[in-house]
Design a protein around this motif. Sequence first.
Motif, mmCIF file in Angstrom:
data_model
loop_
_atom_site.group_PDB
_atom_site.id
_atom_site.type_symbol
_atom_site.label_atom_id
_atom_site.label_comp_id
_atom_site.label_asym_id
_atom_site.label_seq_id
_atom_site.Cartn_x
_atom_site.Cartn_y
_atom_site.Cartn_z
ATOM 1 N N ILE A 80 -0.438 -0.131 -11.457
ATOM 2 C CA ILE A 80 -1.758 0.447 -10.648
ATOM 3 C C ILE A 80 -2.098 1.902 -10.798
ATOM 4 O O ILE A 80 -2.973 2.368 -11.232
ATOM 5 N N VAL A 81 -0.975 2.546 -10.474
ATOM 6 C CA VAL A 81 -0.937 3.967 -10.331
ATOM 7 C C VAL A 81 -1.345 4.765 -12.034
ATOM 8 O O VAL A 81 -2.178 5.465 -12.322
ATOM 9 N N ALA A 82 -0.739 3.922 -13.053
ATOM 10 C CA ALA A 82 -0.871 4.349 -14.439
ATOM 11 C C ALA A 82 -2.190 4.181 -14.861
ATOM 12 O O ALA A 82 -2.834 4.824 -15.372
ATOM 13 N N PHE A 83 -2.732 2.857 -14.456
ATOM 14 C CA PHE A 83 -4.132 2.434 -14.812
ATOM 15 C C PHE A 83 -5.371 3.326 -14.204
ATOM 16 O O PHE A 83 -6.230 3.532 -14.683
ATOM 17 N N THR A 84 -5.016 3.727 -12.958
ATOM 18 C CA THR A 84 -5.807 4.441 -11.868
ATOM 19 C C THR A 84 -6.055 5.753 -12.775
ATOM 20 O O THR A 84 -7.213 6.417 -13.037
ATOM 21 N N LEU A 85 -4.947 6.498 -12.976
ATOM 22 C CA LEU A 85 -4.931 7.684 -13.719
ATOM 23 C C LEU A 85 -5.649 7.963 -15.311
ATOM 24 O O LEU A 85 -6.404 8.625 -15.591
ATOM 25 N N THR A 86 -5.586 6.474 -15.908
ATOM 26 C CA THR A 86 -6.145 6.352 -17.136
ATOM 27 C C THR A 86 -7.741 6.182 -16.764
ATOM 28 O O THR A 86 -8.588 7.117 -17.590
ATOM 29 N N ALA A 107 -9.537 8.823 -8.161
ATOM 30 C CA ALA A 107 -9.420 8.179 -7.049
ATOM 31 C C ALA A 107 -8.033 8.584 -6.443
ATOM 32 O O ALA A 107 -7.941 8.060 -5.040
ATOM 33 N N LEU A 108 -7.563 8.901 -6.960
ATOM 34 C CA LEU A 108 -5.850 9.368 -6.578
ATOM 35 C C LEU A 108 -5.852 10.719 -5.819
ATOM 36 O O LEU A 108 -5.077 11.233 -5.004
ATOM 37 N N ALA A 109 -7.233 11.582 -5.821
ATOM 38 C CA ALA A 109 -7.257 12.731 -5.107
ATOM 39 C C ALA A 109 -6.905 12.650 -3.642
ATOM 40 O O ALA A 109 -6.336 13.600 -3.133
ATOM 41 N N PRO A 110 -7.423 11.729 -2.856
ATOM 42 C CA PRO A 110 -7.212 11.586 -1.271
ATOM 43 C C PRO A 110 -5.792 11.690 -1.026
ATOM 44 O O PRO A 110 -5.262 12.139 0.032
ATOM 45 N N LEU A 111 -4.907 11.341 -2.000
ATOM 46 C CA LEU A 111 -3.256 11.468 -1.791
ATOM 47 C C LEU A 111 -2.874 12.880 -1.681
ATOM 48 O O LEU A 111 -1.884 13.237 -0.966
ATOM 49 N N GLU A 159 -3.013 17.671 -13.468
ATOM 50 C CA GLU A 159 -4.115 18.067 -13.959
ATOM 51 C C GLU A 159 -5.068 16.980 -14.080
ATOM 52 O O GLU A 159 -6.598 17.314 -13.907
ATOM 53 N N GLN A 160 -4.744 15.653 -14.239
ATOM 54 C CA GLN A 160 -5.999 14.785 -14.471
ATOM 55 C C GLN A 160 -6.774 14.624 -13.160
ATOM 56 O O GLN A 160 -7.897 14.311 -13.230
ATOM 57 N N VAL A 161 -5.790 14.752 -12.200
ATOM 58 C CA VAL A 161 -6.396 14.612 -10.617
ATOM 59 C C VAL A 161 -7.068 16.035 -10.153
ATOM 60 O O VAL A 161 -8.377 15.926 -9.577
ATOM 61 N N ARG A 162 -6.441 17.045 -10.460
ATOM 62 C CA ARG A 162 -7.103 18.442 -10.095
ATOM 63 C C ARG A 162 -7.704 19.438 -10.797
ATOM 64 O O ARG A 162 -7.665 20.393 -10.466
ATOM 65 N N VAL A 221 0.900 -1.107 0.020
ATOM 66 C CA VAL A 221 0.133 0.254 -0.052
ATOM 67 C C VAL A 221 0.797 1.084 0.008
ATOM 68 O O VAL A 221 0.513 2.119 -0.705
ATOM 69 N N VAL A 222 2.024 1.354 0.820
ATOM 70 C CA VAL A 222 2.793 2.209 0.743
ATOM 71 C C VAL A 222 3.474 2.363 -0.284
ATOM 72 O O VAL A 222 3.647 3.585 -0.865
ATOM 73 N N THR A 223 3.845 1.403 -1.087
ATOM 74 C CA THR A 223 4.501 1.542 -2.587
ATOM 75 C C THR A 223 3.523 2.505 -3.535
ATOM 76 O O THR A 223 3.938 3.308 -4.270
ATOM 77 N N VAL A 224 2.324 2.077 -3.354
ATOM 78 C CA VAL A 224 1.270 2.485 -4.305
ATOM 79 C C VAL A 224 0.947 3.740 -4.040
ATOM 80 O O VAL A 224 0.998 4.697 -5.020
ATOM 81 N N MET A 225 1.076 4.204 -2.612
ATOM 82 C CA MET A 225 1.039 5.599 -2.136
ATOM 83 C C MET A 225 2.223 6.377 -2.627
ATOM 84 O O MET A 225 2.144 7.647 -3.219
#
Lengths: 105, 559
Positions: free
Chosen positions: A84-90, A95-99, A30-33, A12-16
Amino acid sequence: MPDALMLLVALVVTVMGMGWLALSVENHWEQVRGKAACPPATVKSLRVLGAVALVTSLVLCLMVDSASMASLVWVMSVAGAAVIVAFTLTWRASALAPLVFWTAR
Amino acid sequence: MLQNFRQSMAWVHTWFGLALGFVLVVVFFFGSLSVFDREIDRWAIPASRFEPQPMPSFDKLMRPIFEDMQPLPDARAFTAPLVNGPLPDHFDKVKSWGAYTTHRDPVLTMFAGYEVPNAKDPETMIFAQRTVDPRTGAALPDDRLKVGSGFFYPLHYSLTFYWKNVGYWIVGFAALMMLVALVTGVVMHRKIFRELFTFRPRKTTQRSMLDLHNLTGVVALPFHFFFAFTGLVIFAGIYFPIGHTQLVALHDQHEIHEALETGLPHDPAGVPAKMASVDAMVKEAQRRWAEKGMAGDVGFLQVQHVGDANGYVSIYRAGTDRIALTGEGIHFKASTGVVMREDPPPTAVGRINEFLTGLHLQHFRHWLLRWLYVLGGLLGCACIATGFLFFVEKRKRQHAKQGSSGARVVDALGVTTLTGMMIAALGMLIANRLLPDVMPDGWPLRGDMEKYCFWGTWVMAMAHAFWRTAPVAEGRIAPAWREQCLAIAVLGVAAPVLNWVTTGDHLLRTIGNGYWPVAGADLFMLTGAALALLAARKLQLRAESKITVNTPAMEAGHA
């Protein structure tokens, strides 16, 4: 903490960590915010956070396994996290906004 | 010829990648399956579906089996041309006995090597092999193929093309060029970090394929690099065979010298001797490991110069909890059971070698890392596949205009090696469940039939691929991709269902009992089937949308 749980936390920490590093790139921010550019200070802190997270996950891996095994687990988990991060961004960039919850909208 | 460095790198990357990509994708895919080779064996040989066992008692169980073993017909056929005159009916002079097991093996593979009388090269040996249930000593039928460790795994490193070791050389050259492709790819790719996480499926197919190619190549770059490199290290003895060519005299001298240093006899004494209890030696070895804080199981046990006064027994600890396959070898005099030598800790070079080969062969216990390896291997497949697709996308319209079939041939070979390879693997597993328990007289052995089914299915997939890629020559998508995805979806469900019908081990039971080797294989195939179905649907939608987009333009053209 049992080994399996520790490895799960490491993953989990690696993904974060990879998420923070991705967010420090203008396009992904930009994709996230949205359009507003990321302030340079935030870019810097995101990179530091990303690096700290990756080091933390390495330490967690080292606590579970011998150094030789842990290094393999860590390198491979970084690869997995990047995917995981790349496909989440796509497909689900928000979903990455909480980071980056603490930064002003 | 080419204007600058980057362009010449692109040339190397494109053409070597294309030519060897077809080999590499097979190596990557069957390498990924080989991570779970023992589990695939369990699926394919239902009689071996029980818990992994430690090395059994040598004195009570293994020794009588070893004494009963003799080379099988295929080993005899292989050795016959190496001998002056006929082969003896029975090989009496045993050179060595051995057995290797890991924490994932319920059945034990035992092997014996014999001296071959009248051999043209006096060092020629002939081998016998037998797989037994270590709880009872009962032998598995010799015609049972271990589909995972006995076929998918050798396919991964040799393409099972053994004539003059050509398969090893092809794979080795492909691995070497893989390293080149990684370096040239990094040179070509200008924005490694800025585009590390970039995949844009809504852009053109060509662009999104390049995105995926870069993504899967770069995120797993350390994996791709290390596995290509360590694969070459493992077979360095084949790729640099100097020990058996130019330096053979030095090699033989070194062997004798080493034997003097270690005190482990290089040659038999020629004096018969009885064998002391090997179980007692195992006990002593385990006591010594525990004393060093490394309590563990026996991974590898070997008897050299069986029945001779110079005979000795070597016992190695299983590397379950480390990268190295085995280690901490302790050697006993066979006739007395006295310790002759305890291997010193490996040197720095030895350690590096153990790490490099061990990380590739992965006999350790670490399920997370195993799955991450599968992920790395599949990312490699995706990287090569998207490379092909990019090649085709970039050229197909131009080729269509010129009337060249280049893009179509590449696409057909792409379909053959990607979806065709998966269909062949599933076809083999289905054949494994459908073939009769014992083949009728006059038929090949059951294991051989399974191999023929594998290659036969693959040839059929290839024929279909070449037939159904015709639209590529007109600049459109080949229906072969979608149809083979559908075939994977059907076969990927059929195999687990047949497993259920023929063995009664359905998923509810295997998961309920926590029997993951078979449950995992079934789930892996079902997941693959679901993904293939999804891919087929997406391809269908895309083909339809292309048609609706193109129709008005074509009508306008007609008008």
